[in-house]
Structures are given as structure tokens and as C-alpha cells.
Design a protein around this motif. Structure first.
Motif, PDB file in Angstrom:
ATOM      1  N   THR B 142       0.890  -1.221  -0.033  1.00 34.27           N
ATOM      2  CA  THR B 142       0.118   0.010   0.089  1.00 34.27           C
ATOM      3  C   THR B 142       0.874   1.180  -0.053  1.00 34.27           C
ATOM      4  N   ALA B 143       1.936   1.041   0.862  1.00 33.86           N
ATOM      5  CA  ALA B 143       2.731   2.346   0.721  1.00 33.86           C
ATOM      6  C   ALA B 143       3.372   2.624  -0.717  1.00 33.86           C
ATOM      7  N   GLU B 144       3.901   1.569  -1.162  1.00 35.57           N
ATOM      8  CA  GLU B 144       4.522   1.788  -2.507  1.00 35.57           C
ATOM      9  C   GLU B 144       3.601   2.366  -3.405  1.00 35.57           C
ATOM     10  N   ARG B 145       2.318   1.898  -3.593  1.00 32.09           N
ATOM     11  CA  ARG B 145       1.500   2.204  -4.774  1.00 32.09           C
ATOM     12  C   ARG B 145       0.993   3.654  -4.164  1.00 32.09           C
ATOM     13  N   GLN B 146       0.663   3.821  -3.053  1.00 31.59           N
ATOM     14  CA  GLN B 146       0.601   5.224  -2.624  1.00 31.59           C
ATOM     15  C   GLN B 146       1.478   6.454  -2.671  1.00 31.59           C
ATOM     16  N   PHE B 147       2.791   6.276  -2.119  1.00 30.51           N
ATOM     17  CA  PHE B 147       3.776   7.148  -2.217  1.00 30.51           C
ATOM     18  C   PHE B 147       4.948   7.025  -3.279  1.00 30.51           C
ATOM     19  N   ARG B 148       4.915   5.893  -4.107  1.00 27.26           N
ATOM     20  CA  ARG B 148       6.030   5.683  -5.170  1.00 27.26           C
ATOM     21  C   ARG B 148       5.306   5.281  -6.276  1.00 27.26           C
ATOM     22  N   TYR B 149       5.670   3.964  -6.478  1.00 28.72           N
ATOM     23  CA  TYR B 149       5.000   3.548  -7.959  1.00 28.72           C
ATOM     24  C   TYR B 149       4.280   2.165  -7.932  1.00 28.72           C
ATOM     25  N   PRO B 150       3.644   1.975  -8.880  1.00 33.12           N
ATOM     26  CA  PRO B 150       2.895   0.421  -8.888  1.00 33.12           C
ATOM     27  C   PRO B 150       3.926  -0.555  -8.514  1.00 33.12           C
ATOM     28  N   ASN B 151       3.009  -1.522  -7.924  1.00 28.91           N
ATOM     29  CA  ASN B 151       4.143  -2.640  -7.140  1.00 28.91           C
ATOM     30  C   ASN B 151       5.155  -3.586  -8.179  1.00 28.91           C
ATOM     31  N   GLU B 152       4.613  -3.703  -9.182  1.00 23.75           N
ATOM     32  CA  GLU B 152       4.998  -4.540 -10.468  1.00 23.75           C
ATOM     33  C   GLU B 152       5.906  -3.721 -11.258  1.00 23.75           C
ATOM     34  N   TYR B 153       6.105  -2.333 -10.915  1.00 21.92           N
ATOM     35  CA  TYR B 153       6.929  -1.274 -11.683  1.00 21.92           C
ATOM     36  C   TYR B 153       8.146  -1.642 -11.553  1.00 21.92           C
TER      37      TYR B 153
END
Lengths: 151, 335, 116
Positions: B142-153
Motif C-alpha cells: 500500500t505504501a509503494e502504490r500510494q507514495f511511489r510506484y505500482p508494485n510491479e513497476y
């Protein structure tokens, strides 16, 4: 918008002392080898298509890109792409694989919000910049060339 | 009765942490502290159909562990103080909905756990509550997709980046009876030295940690050597070294081996986490899990837990605002 | 021999990208935009088509080729219909790349789940 702030002058040297620098040379070597290998792979696919599928060169190029994009989608969906990308960086980000991965990962990620408002609306979240600036720059260059009468 | 410095509350009598509950993800469970957690959730989705719902499930489960161990039913909670990293702190809000408890939602990014513990202690010590449940959570996806990038990016993380912990920690605070008591809490000031690099959080948060630690020592009237352990939340290797440097420049003396970080302890040796762990759940799970158990068993006497957080959003960063940070400290001791 | 040149040229363009990541500390978004715009400009200067002649897939696989293709499309359109032809032609040559990305992304989203 506005200007990016600068870190307070007294703090920067202290922070820098304890920094973990990026392994630039190693990253460049890995990017060169991986990116080069991917391009060599595409060259091989293109050759096979022109020889055995009797495709003209431009069609072979397009088809090779489509094949690589499909493979990127598969590897991204299986969860291996980001692991590879961590290792080779620009070696995967700069080729069309990077573009494809940005679309696939965004589409996949926002599945939980539904296919329309989630996946579809967010699919171009990262790739949009490339399309916008690519189209914009092509337009500007073409207009300039048109005005100068140079094509 | 409680006394107050400018930023510090001294609690007398001391409230106690009666029971805790901790739930962590697979990677955290595989780390060296794995045995200290109540449950290891190996499924990233926790059986739910989104990462956000998984985080909420983990938070609720951690709270349930704490409540069961203290023999308090959800309907008997006086106050539920919680926060997380999700937009509008939904994991906390929906957990409160499910418990039907009077709810105080808070946000201090990764410093939320200690803000919650400090406020819970204040409510108990002032006699405004008979019991308080405080909790927080974070989830890597959830932190990755909210603050940075989609998880599989395929984003290549630099060595300074940190790994948001999938973890939740909860604690039930009662006026007496718990094995660990809360001596004091120092509420941090927001510190901003104009750092703008979202992949080097340690550099951004270290000054806040140093500021709160020095303030605590001065206002509480103690010296660092009174503490067996000074444990920061998620500074990581880089942030911890910078904080130590900043403290040393102010004449701070302490045994460096006892100046530790939850984010580093949680993942010791795991290369996947680069500079160390981060997230609200980091300090909460290690604090309410490992550290709580060590104090309860008298292996540790007095501990200062200093949770650190970065108060930015992706939008504030893109609008060229620097990363403002904060650190809240709570002093714990064997009852 | 073609394969070797593809390897070398492709590798070099990727190294440029890596330097933009690590030395200039740019995000992937910024870096790829720079490369795409560079492809467009170099296409206009006639340099990119020459690079494609030498490097083949080494020049057509990197994202800079996207910029070049956009420009070539725009020029094709301009050749047919002047200024108003640009609008018709600009996205013409990048259809396979963009549609493939969208379509395969959607299929992947139907089949897979993130981080499971």
C-alpha cells in the motif's frame, strides 16, 4: 510548481559523509550488457521474421516490438520484472520494455478499484509522460521543419 | 498527576502497557525477530482482494490479540487511538468501525505509534479513560502504490532507499497492572532542513530524531546513560549514522551499540531492504513485540523509543515542497 | 555483424539512461521523456535514421526510437497535407507499440494479481 528547495548548507556535508553512494560504474556496465542483449535479441527475432515469415523490414520491426511487449507483460504479471529491473536499471527501462512495464504495472496495480475507474483510468499514469512529450516534440520539430522547408 | 516541560509529559502515577498484539508479513516474520510476533501473515493480500483491505485486516488482528490478552471486549474500549499511512487513515477508521469504539484518528506518518502511545498515556494518567487501545499499521504494497510506484513497476532503487514494513502493532494501556510502565513522553516539533529526496528518508528524518532525543534528555532531566537502549523507529543505516553524528556534535555521549533502530533490527542482513525498514508498523511491531517482551522479562530496564516520520505527500513533493519530519519519544520501564 | 552493432548501440543508449538515473539523479519519467524528445530532435536532424541504419534493433528498441517514429509519422503527414497532415500522421507509426502495451496490459490484469 516552483523551485526545488536546497538542503540547508550546514547539514549537507554531514549527511553526505554517511551516504551510501550509488554504484554508478557497476550500474552502467549492467545496463550496457542487459540493454545490449535485449537489442541483440530483437535483432535476432527481426531476422527470423524476415527470413522465415517473409515479412518486409518495417513489419518485422513492428512485430518484434509487439512480441517483446507481450513478453514484458507476461514477466511483469508473473512478478519477475521488478526483480530484473532492480539489477539492470536502464537496461530494461530504456528499451520499449520499460514503457510496456509502466503500462502493465499500472493497469495491474489498480485492478482493485475496478477495470474502468481503476485499471483503465490509471493505465497511462506513468507512460503518459512519454506519450505527451514525444507527441509534443514531434509536432514542434515537424512544424519547424515545415516552416524551414527542409524535408 | 502529570507534569509538563514544553514538549514533555512526565506521568505520575505511571500508566502501564498491559498487553500488546503484533502481526507482521512474511518478510518480517523471516527476520531475526520473527519469534516475537503474535502472528505472521504470509499472504501479501491476507486473503482479501486488495492490499488496503489486507492492511486493515492485519491492524484489526493485532488489536484483537491485545484485547484478548487483556480480557477487554471491543465494546468495553474507552478510546481507540490509531493511525496509519493510508490516505484518510482508512485502515484505522474501518478497524474502529468494526470495533464500534470511540475513535481518535491520528497521523504522524511513521511516528504514529509513539504519538498514539503518548496520547493514550495522557488519557489514562489524567483519569479521562480507564483503558485505551492504541495501534498503527503499515503495508509494503500500500505504501509503494500510494507514495511511489505500482508494485510491479521496474524502478531501480538506490542503496539509500528503505523498505516499508508490512506490520501492525497494538497496545492496551491501563492505569496499573502491566509489566511495562510509561515514564514520560516527548512530543516532537516538526523539523525541516529542506531535504527533497524521497528515496533517502534517513537523511530527512535524522535531524528530527536528534532534536527530540536532546529535548527529552533536557526536559526530563535525565542523561542518556539512564537508558539501556535508545531505539529509533525507522532511520535506517544512513539516518542512524547521521543522527548519531548530530547528537555527538551536541556533546551527547552514549554507547553506540545501544543506539539502535527498529527498521534495522527487523530485517537484519536482508539485502532486499537496502538501508533498512520503514513504515508505522516498524516501530509498532518491534516496540510492542520485541522491546516490550525484553522489558517485561527484565532483560532491559529503561528504553527510549523514538519513532520518526516524514510528513510529506507525493503531491507536496511534486509541488517542490521539502520533506518535513517529526519524531515522538516515549520512555518505557519495567513496572 | 548486425547483431553486434545492435548490441553496442542499444547498450550505449541504455548507459546514457543509466547516467541520467545515477548521476543526474532523474526519475525514470524524466529520463525517458528526455530520451524520447532527443529521438524526435535527432530524427529531425536526420541523425536518428542514420543510427537506425547502423544499429538496427539497437536504435529501434530504445524509447528514443518512439520519438523518432512520432516525428517520421508527422513528416509523412506533412508531406501529404502540409500542416494539417501532421495531425493525421503523427501517431501513425507508433500504433503497434502503444496498442500492444494497452492490450497486453489489460490481458495481464485479467489473469494476474500484483505481488502475489
Amino acid at each position: 510548481m516552483g523551485k526545488k528547495p536546497k538542503v540547508e548548507a550546514w547539514y549537507e556535508p554531514i549527511a553526505k559523509k554517511h551516504d551510501k553512494p550509488r554504484p554508478v560504474l557497476l550500474n552502467c556496465v549492467k545496463a550496457f550488457l542487459a540493454g545490449g542483449a535485449l537489442c541483440a535479441l530483437m535483432e535476432i527475432i527481426q531476422d527470423l521474421l524476415t527470413k522465415y515469415a517473409n515479412m518486409p523490414k518495417t513489419e518485422a520491426t513492428s512485430t518484434s516490438l509487439v512480441i517483446l511487449i507481450a513478453v514484458t507483460a507476461l514477466i511483469t504479471g508473473l512478478g519477475y520484472y521488478d526483480v530484473l529491473a532492480q539489477k539492470v536499471g536502464a537496461g530494461l527501462a530504456v528499451p520499449i520494455t520499460g514503457f510496456a512495464n509502466s503500462v502493465v504495472s499500472a493497469t495491474l496495480e489498480h485492478k482493485s478499484e475496478g477495470y474502468v475507474l481503476g485499471s483503465a483510468c490509471n493505465s497511462m499514469k506513468l507512460a503518459g509522460a512519454v506519450i505527451v512529450f514525444g507527441t509534443l516534440s514531434a509536432f514542434v520539430v515537424a512544424v519547424i521543419m515545415l516552416i524551414l522547408g527542409v524535408f | 498527576m502529570l507534569q509538563k516541560g514544553r514538549q514533555t509529559w512526565f506521568f505520575d502515577p505511571r500508566p502501564t502497557i498491559f498487553a500488546t498484539g503484533t502481526v507482521v508479513g512474511r518478510t518480517e516474520g523471516e527476520g531475526p525477530l520473527g519469534a516475537d510476533f503474535d502472528f505472521i501473515q504470509k499472504d501479501n493480500h491476507a486473503g482479501k482482494d486488495s492490499f488496503e483491505k489486507a492492511e486493515q485486516a492485519m491492524l484489526e488482528q493485532a488489536c484483537s490479540f491485545a484485547l484478548t490478552k487483556s480480557g477487554i471486549a471491543p465494546k468495553d474500549i474507552d478510546f481507540f487511538i490509531a493511525g496509519d499511512l493510508l490516505n484518510q487513515i482508512t485502515a484505522s477508521g474501518y478497524t474502529a468501525r468494526n470495533f464500534k469504539a470511540p475513535y481518535l484518528g491520528i497521523f504522524a506518518a511513521c511516528a504514529t505509534s509513539m504519538e498514539g502511545l503518548a496520547l493514550a498515556s495522557l488519557l489514562i494518567s489524567s483519569g479521562m479513560a480507564k483503558n485505551v487501545l492504541t495501534a498503527t499499521s503499515s503495508h509494503n504494497c500500500t505504501a509503494e502504490r500510494q507514495f511511489r510506484y505500482p508494485n510491479e513497476y521496474g524502478f531501480q532503487r538506490p542503496p539509500s532507499s528503505q523498505y516499508t514494513a508490512s506490520a501492525a502493532g497494538a497496545a492496551v494501556i491501563l492505569p496499573q497492572g502491566g509489566p511495562v510502565s510509561i515514564d514520560s513522553a516527548t512530543i516532537g516539533k516538526v523539523v525541516d532542513l529542506k531535504n527533497c529526496d524521497p528515496v533517502n528518508m534517513g537523511k530527512a528524518m535524522a535531524p528530527a530524531a536528534a532534536d527530540t532525543i536532546l529535548t527529552h534528555m533536557q526536559e526530563r532531566g535525565v542523561s542518556a546513560s539512564d537508558y539501556d537502549l535508545i531505539c529509533t523507529g525507522d532511520l535506517g543505516e544512513i539516518g542512524r549514522d547521521i543522527a548519531w553524528d548530530l547528537l555527538s556534535r551536541e556533546g551527547f555521549t552514549y554507547d553506540k551499540t545501544r543506539f539502535v533502530d527498529c527498521g534495522m533490527m527487523l530485517y537484519q542482513g536482508n539485502k532486499k531492504v537496502f538501508a533498512g525498514g520503514s513504515g508505522c508498523g516498524c516501530c509498532a511491531s518491534v516496540g510492542y513485540g520485541h522491546i516490550y517482551k525484553k522489558i517485561a522479562s527484565s532483560e532491559l530496564g529503561k528504553v527510549l523509543l523514538v519513532a520518526t516520520g516524514a510528513l510529506f505527500s507525493p503531491i507536496s513533493l511534486q509541488q517542490c515542497e521539502s520533506i518535513a519530519t517529526i519524531a515522538h519519544a516515549v520512555a518505557l520501564e519495567r513496572s | 555483424m548486425d547483431i553486434l552493432w545492435a548490441f553496442i548501440i542499444g547498450g550505449i543508449i541504455c548507459v546514457i539512461g543509466q547516467l541520467l538515473f545515477d548521476v543526474a539523479k532523474l526519475t525514470p519519467g524524466h529520463t525517458l521523456c528526455i530520451l524520447v524528445v532527443a529521438g524526435s530532435i535527432l530524427g529531425g536532424l536526420g541523425i536518428y535514421p542514420a543510427l537506425v541504419e547502423v544499429g538496427n534493433a539497437g536504435a529501434t528498441l530504445p524509447i528514443s526510437s518512439f520519438g523518432n517514429s512520432l516525428l517520421q509519422g508527422a513528416l509523412d503527414g506533412a508531406a501529404k497535407n502540409g500542416f494539417w497532415g501532421i495531425w493525421e500522421g503523427i501517431l501513425g507509426k507508433v500504433s503497434s507499440g502503444v496498442s500492444a502495451a494497452i492490450i497486453f496490459a489489460f490481458f495481464a490484469a485479467l489473469i494476474f494479481n500484483p505481488k502475489s
